[in-house]
Design a protein around this motif. Sequence first.
Motif: not given
Length: 415
Positions: A1-4, A22-25, A36-39, A396-398
């Motif tokens: 899941m994408k986050k900003k 996204d996916n830790g990157r 994004c769903v999570e901000e 770490r890793n998002g």
Amino acid sequence: MKKKFFNANIYRNDTASEIMVDNGRIIQIETNLPKCVEEIDLQDKLVLPPYVDPHLHLDYVYTLSELGQEGAGSGTLFEAIELWPKFKETLTVESVRRLAMKGIKDEVSQGVQHIRTHIDVTDPNFTALKAMLEIKEDLKETVDIQIVAFPQQGMYMYKGGRDLVEEALKMGADVVGGIPHYEPAREFGDKSVHDIVNLALKYDKMIDVHCDETDDTHSRFVELLNALVLMEDYGTRTTASHTCSFGSADNSYAFRMMDLFQKSKMNFISCPTENAYLQGRQDTYPKRRGLTRVKEFKESGINVAFAQDSINDPWYPMGNGNMMNILDNGIHLAQTMSPEEIKTSFDLITYNGARCLNIQESYGLEVGKSANFIVLNESSVYESIRKRVDVLASVRNGDFLFRHKEMAYDIPLNL
């Protein structure tokens, strides 16, 4: 899941204020990125890549207090080395693991995500190395640890020390270490430097040498190390730690060597607090600071990083894993606080350390790299350093390793 992550002041980036993950990157670093769903609002705080501690002795941390013993009464490096075998006799895999975990927690809780640790292998049982190999694997999702096969009592001063270093490399150590200035004569110091380079080439390992950690200007093992790695084109994988005597060398020699350092691209690490404490002990006044030529290295484009070195051990009774404290002391001692120097001061505990560890290809706030970063409790580089602010969050890793409430600095005073 994408986050900003938005509303960020990104170190060394004046154009972007948002990081999409996204996916830790990191997939984008821009402004006005899509929703994004999570901000996560970073509240206009300074965002850096994680702190790097490129030189730490995790098998020594807290041994001073734990064993209820005193450190070197003289405060000198060589007395501490002589005392160490008494401490080492009491170590077990379990005790090393317990204290090392405490030291790692100190560092990680203050924004460190990358550690290079020198582990004493002048021990036929490899007690500390076994513990550290376990910890490295157990904590790999939280912190990256590189292990140096370090012969604290010397490759030749300690009988069979050179072979123990080689065995440690076979067991899984990542880096070849050494301590040529502690060997019984210059000939054996030189021999150990040749051994270090040969072992690195044989096993395809990096090099990190305790090099010339002394005020003696005749200690010039850094010259031999640099020559060997220059000829082998191995400089970028090599680090000379401490090089205190180089800070006392005359300018004619120093500037000739810096020209060669530029050619080899060898890395340097300075440990400001510890070497300020240990060095200059035989001086009256003027009294040396114990640092290598940090300012000149920076001006010459030679990579140099700062490190903690010790936490409460026979060498150094203080230390707490706070890299901001190391930076603050280092820039004072090295006299690198002009407006232009301050702008990039955090390089000394981030990007420069990453180059020493040879992780620069995966490290940093760039698209495509792991979403690893820290958030400081200020908005600018200058104010962060001036106030020596804490780390509010480590990602770490998002995902958050930790996240603290903002510390208030604008406290009303009843005057």
